[in-house]
Design a protein around this motif. Structure first.
Motif, PDB file in Angstrom:
ATOM      1  N   GLN A 148       0.872  -1.174   0.000  1.00 47.31           N
ATOM      2  CA  GLN A 148       0.000   0.000   0.000  1.00 47.31           C
ATOM      3  C   GLN A 148       0.909   1.224   0.000  1.00 47.31           C
ATOM      4  N   ALA A 149       0.623   2.174  -0.880  1.00 48.09           N
ATOM      5  CA  ALA A 149       1.411   3.398  -0.943  1.00 48.09           C
ATOM      6  C   ALA A 149       0.709   4.503  -0.168  1.00 48.09           C
ATOM      7  N   VAL A 150       1.493   5.260   0.591  1.00 50.85           N
ATOM      8  CA  VAL A 150       0.974   6.424   1.318  1.00 50.85           C
ATOM      9  C   VAL A 150       1.895   7.585   0.988  1.00 50.85           C
ATOM     10  N   MET A 151       1.342   8.595   0.301  1.00 44.27           N
ATOM     11  CA  MET A 151       2.151   9.697  -0.193  1.00 44.27           C
ATOM     12  C   MET A 151       1.767  11.010   0.483  1.00 44.27           C
ATOM     13  N   GLY A 152       2.767  11.786   0.848  1.00 41.42           N
ATOM     14  CA  GLY A 152       2.532  13.077   1.471  1.00 41.42           C
ATOM     15  C   GLY A 152       2.961  14.213   0.559  1.00 41.42           C
ATOM     16  N   TYR A 153       2.052  15.171   0.325  1.00 36.72           N
ATOM     17  CA  TYR A 153       2.319  16.323  -0.536  1.00 36.72           C
ATOM     18  C   TYR A 153       1.958  17.616   0.191  1.00 36.72           C
ATOM     19  N   ARG A 154       2.457  18.727  -0.344  1.00 37.90           N
ATOM     20  CA  ARG A 154       2.094  20.024   0.221  1.00 37.90           C
ATOM     21  C   ARG A 154       0.652  20.390  -0.114  1.00 37.90           C
ATOM     22  N   ASP A 155       0.273  20.139  -1.385  1.00 40.44           N
ATOM     23  CA  ASP A 155      -1.028  20.607  -1.876  1.00 40.44           C
ATOM     24  C   ASP A 155      -1.512  19.676  -2.979  1.00 40.44           C
ATOM     25  N   ALA A 156      -2.350  20.173  -3.862  1.00 39.29           N
ATOM     26  CA  ALA A 156      -2.992  19.344  -4.885  1.00 39.29           C
ATOM     27  C   ALA A 156      -2.053  18.925  -6.009  1.00 39.29           C
ATOM     28  N   GLU A 157      -0.821  19.390  -6.013  1.00 39.77           N
ATOM     29  CA  GLU A 157       0.152  18.964  -7.028  1.00 39.77           C
ATOM     30  C   GLU A 157       0.711  17.592  -6.631  1.00 39.77           C
ATOM     31  N   THR A 158      -0.078  16.577  -6.861  1.00 40.06           N
ATOM     32  CA  THR A 158       0.264  15.216  -6.436  1.00 40.06           C
ATOM     33  C   THR A 158       0.983  14.482  -7.570  1.00 40.06           C
ATOM     34  N   SER A 170      -3.434   3.244  -3.195  1.00 36.86           N
ATOM     35  CA  SER A 170      -2.649   4.420  -2.821  1.00 36.86           C
ATOM     36  C   SER A 170      -3.477   5.415  -2.028  1.00 36.86           C
ATOM     37  N   TYR A 171      -2.841   6.001  -1.024  1.00 34.53           N
ATOM     38  CA  TYR A 171      -3.490   6.970  -0.150  1.00 34.53           C
ATOM     39  C   TYR A 171      -2.648   8.241  -0.117  1.00 34.53           C
ATOM     40  N   VAL A 172      -3.329   9.365   0.120  1.00 35.35           N
ATOM     41  CA  VAL A 172      -2.656  10.662   0.051  1.00 35.35           C
ATOM     42  C   VAL A 172      -2.953  11.491   1.286  1.00 35.35           C
ATOM     43  N   ALA A 173      -1.923  12.208   1.722  1.00 31.18           N
ATOM     44  CA  ALA A 173      -2.091  13.263   2.725  1.00 31.18           C
ATOM     45  C   ALA A 173      -1.565  14.553   2.125  1.00 31.18           C
ATOM     46  N   THR A 174      -2.276  15.646   2.318  1.00 33.35           N
ATOM     47  CA  THR A 174      -1.793  16.951   1.897  1.00 33.35           C
ATOM     48  C   THR A 174      -1.850  17.917   3.068  1.00 33.35           C
ATOM     49  N   GLY A 177      -5.032  19.871   2.944  1.00 33.14           N
ATOM     50  CA  GLY A 177      -6.263  19.110   2.853  1.00 33.14           C
ATOM     51  C   GLY A 177      -6.934  19.138   1.496  1.00 33.14           C
ATOM     52  N   SER A 178      -6.234  19.618   0.471  1.00 39.32           N
ATOM     53  CA  SER A 178      -6.843  19.735  -0.856  1.00 39.32           C
ATOM     54  C   SER A 178      -7.074  18.384  -1.512  1.00 39.32           C
ATOM     55  N   VAL A 179      -6.281  17.376  -1.144  1.00 37.73           N
ATOM     56  CA  VAL A 179      -6.456  16.020  -1.659  1.00 37.73           C
ATOM     57  C   VAL A 179      -6.249  15.048  -0.504  1.00 37.73           C
ATOM     58  N   GLY A 180      -7.089  14.038  -0.423  1.00 39.77           N
ATOM     59  CA  GLY A 180      -6.911  13.009   0.599  1.00 39.77           C
ATOM     60  C   GLY A 180      -7.095  13.525   2.008  1.00 39.77           C
ATOM     61  N   THR A 181      -6.296  12.989   2.920  1.00 43.19           N
ATOM     62  CA  THR A 181      -6.369  13.353   4.339  1.00 43.19           C
ATOM     63  C   THR A 181      -5.590  14.633   4.599  1.00 43.19           C
ATOM     64  N   GLN A 182      -6.155  15.537   5.354  1.00 33.42           N
ATOM     65  CA  GLN A 182      -5.394  16.730   5.730  1.00 33.42           C
ATOM     66  C   GLN A 182      -4.397  16.366   6.820  1.00 33.42           C
ATOM     67  N   GLY A 183      -3.140  16.740   6.593  1.00 33.54           N
ATOM     68  CA  GLY A 183      -2.096  16.440   7.569  1.00 33.54           C
ATOM     69  C   GLY A 183      -0.929  15.755   6.908  1.00 33.54           C
ATOM     70  N   ASN A 184      -0.373  14.759   7.610  1.00 29.18           N
ATOM     71  CA  ASN A 184       0.810  14.069   7.102  1.00 29.18           C
ATOM     72  C   ASN A 184       0.513  12.593   6.861  1.00 29.18           C
ATOM     73  N   VAL A 185       1.542  11.836   6.502  1.00 29.49           N
ATOM     74  CA  VAL A 185       1.320  10.429   6.151  1.00 29.49           C
ATOM     75  C   VAL A 185       0.826   9.609   7.344  1.00 29.49           C
ATOM     76  N   ILE A 186       1.236   9.967   8.547  1.00 36.23           N
ATOM     77  CA  ILE A 186       0.728   9.274   9.736  1.00 36.23           C
ATOM     78  C   ILE A 186      -0.774   9.495   9.861  1.00 36.23           C
ATOM     79  N   ASP A 187      -1.216  10.732   9.606  1.00 38.22           N
ATOM     80  CA  ASP A 187      -2.645  11.031   9.658  1.00 38.22           C
ATOM     81  C   ASP A 187      -3.406  10.188   8.633  1.00 38.22           C
ATOM     82  N   ALA A 188      -2.819  10.015   7.438  1.00 42.32           N
ATOM     83  CA  ALA A 188      -3.484   9.215   6.399  1.00 42.32           C
ATOM     84  C   ALA A 188      -3.570   7.750   6.812  1.00 42.32           C
ATOM     85  N   ILE A 189      -2.519   7.232   7.431  1.00 44.78           N
ATOM     86  CA  ILE A 189      -2.535   5.845   7.910  1.00 44.78           C
ATOM     87  C   ILE A 189      -3.631   5.665   8.951  1.00 44.78           C
TER      88      ILE A 189
END
Length: 273
Positions: A148-158, A170-174, A177-189
């Motif tokens: 499972q991929a978990v990716m962390g980005y600043r904003d919607a430029e994923t 695949s899961y995303v944290a931004t 909060g523009s895409v996926g979970t707001q916060g970091n990769v731990i928050d997405a997990i």
């Protein structure tokens, strides 16, 4: 560490993926054949006033075509990475690689592939190699890990996200909060109630520190690829050392050379400042 080669690589293609993010494919003679997921290359500027090479992780390796793919961020005006971003098809550039030690995959264990920021690109080749059963550590007949991929980005430029989706769930944290979970990769997990047995990660130190703590809390194994400024890239200058639990046989002190002993380490081996 595997054999390394110095080559005059030729630009096959280059495109912009986002604000300051570029996707460069190079034709090489030997590096693509020898490279493994998690390794990097040192790229030299054609501007002779810039003496030191720039280390860039391998985002893609096409061993049949003899090409490597580098996805990198331009770090500022007048920098080596800005020079690279202006290169066109047919241009040539000096590179050395493959350098460092890549990811060694544990067979049969459910895995998180985690990338943060410009630490996202090297995880893509790892995903491809695991799916194909050709990752380091996997031998014929062994069970290929579920990933499972978990990716962390600043904003919607994923950048690269659609390619990750082709390889695995695949899961995303931004941050915003523009895409996926707001916060970091731990928050997405946590938000997606994800579970795994082992972590493979690359990204900024605060992210790696948090993943190391999560792995300890959950009893998981954790392998991290450390981002660090480098000079020589081959272990001679000691400019990219990190603190370790054990003494280094090269220097007899508690440090390791990220460029040569890493960039991939077991998380418990290193201190993350």
């Amino acid at each position: 560490m595997a054999n390394k080669f110095e080559e005059l690589a030729v630009v096959v293609s280059q495109e912009a993926l986002g604000n300051g993010i570029f996707d460069l494919t190079l034709q090489t003679k030997d590096i693509a054949a020898a490279a493994k997921a998690g390794q990097f290359v040192s790229v030299y500027c054609n501007d002779s006033s810039k003496l030191l090479p720039r280390p860039i992780s391998l985002c893609g390796i096409d061993r049949e075509k003899g090409t490597i793919r580098l996805v990198y961020r331009v770090t500022g005006e007048g920098t080596g990475t800005e020079e690279f971003s202006k290169m066109k098809e047919g241009d040539s550039i000096r590179i050395i690689g493959p350098l460092g030690n890549g990811f060694r995959v544990l067979p049969g264990k459910r895995a998180f592939l985690i990338g943060g920021g410009i630490g996202v690109p090297p995880m893509l080749q790892l995903a491809k190699d695991i799916r194909a059963g050709v990752a380091q550590g996997l031998e014929n007949g062994q069970e290929i890990p579920q990933i499972q991929a978990v990716m962390g980005y600043r904003d919607a430029e994923t950048f690269l996200l659609e390619e990750f989706k082709e390889q695995c769930k695949s899961y995303v944290a931004t941050e915003n909060g523009s895409v996926g979970t707001q916060g970091n990769v731990i928050d997405a997990i946590m938000a997606n109630k994800l579970e795994a047995d082992v972590i493979y990660a690359c990204g900024p130190t605060p992210m790696l520190r948090a993943l190391k703590a999560l792995a300890k809390e959950r009893g998981m194994e954790c392998f991290i690829s450390m981002e660090e400024r480098m000079a020589c890239g081959i272990g001679a200058c000691l400019a990219c050392v990190c603190k370790t639990k054990e003494k280094d046989g090269h220097s007899n002190v508690n440090n390791r050379r990220i460029c040569m002993d890493g960039p991939v380490f077991r998380a418990e081996e290193v201190e993350l400042q």
